[in-house]
Scaffold this motif. Sequence first.
Motif: not given
Length: 220
Positions: A4-23
Amino acid sequence: MGNNEERMRLWCRMWNEDPALAHELMSPACVQWSGQTPGLDSVVGPAEQVRFLDGYRAKHVNLFRPRVLADGGDHFAYLWDVDKADGQKLTGFDFNILHGDRIAENWTFVGERRDTAPDPGYAGGHDLDKVLDGWLRWRAGDPVDVLTEDFGFFSGAAGPLARPEPAVLTPHREPVVDPERGTVAFLWAGPAASGVELLSVRDRRVARAWSLTGTRSFRY
């Protein structure tokens, strides 16, 4: 995927720079709710999230940074800061429930200001359910002994407060209890509003608390 710590970071990255992380992050039927606007109500699943974020990022270049985490395994919550394109610097909050290894339900709150105090260090603790019960009684106006001497409270609407106005908070869904970090998070529901609170516990007392409110009722 990871923890979940990684999910937290990736969710922010999804909004910041990489929408494809949604998948990687979202279940096929993932739903979202925002405390201030209904804009995310119709965004269901990763494909719709990518389309939404592509349009959002064309108009807004906002940078999100995760902060304090409460990890309950199949549900987790965390504080974050955002630097908005218009110069505003705000603190917000996400609360998530997992189905399998993907986020299936998300609640988002955005405060009206930023908490500029440094984050507390994590301190593992026990009896967090008892601490939460005492906190709810304290919030309702009962003078229970549940705070550290250096206790600090941040309101997303008012900023740092010595003590918030008494309020009876009715928890919504299951709280996040994280004994390893000594953090607790819970949603609360009211007839015309909603909110979320995060507690940092030290020596079985609340050392820091953050409280953010929404202007909408929960959809789920």
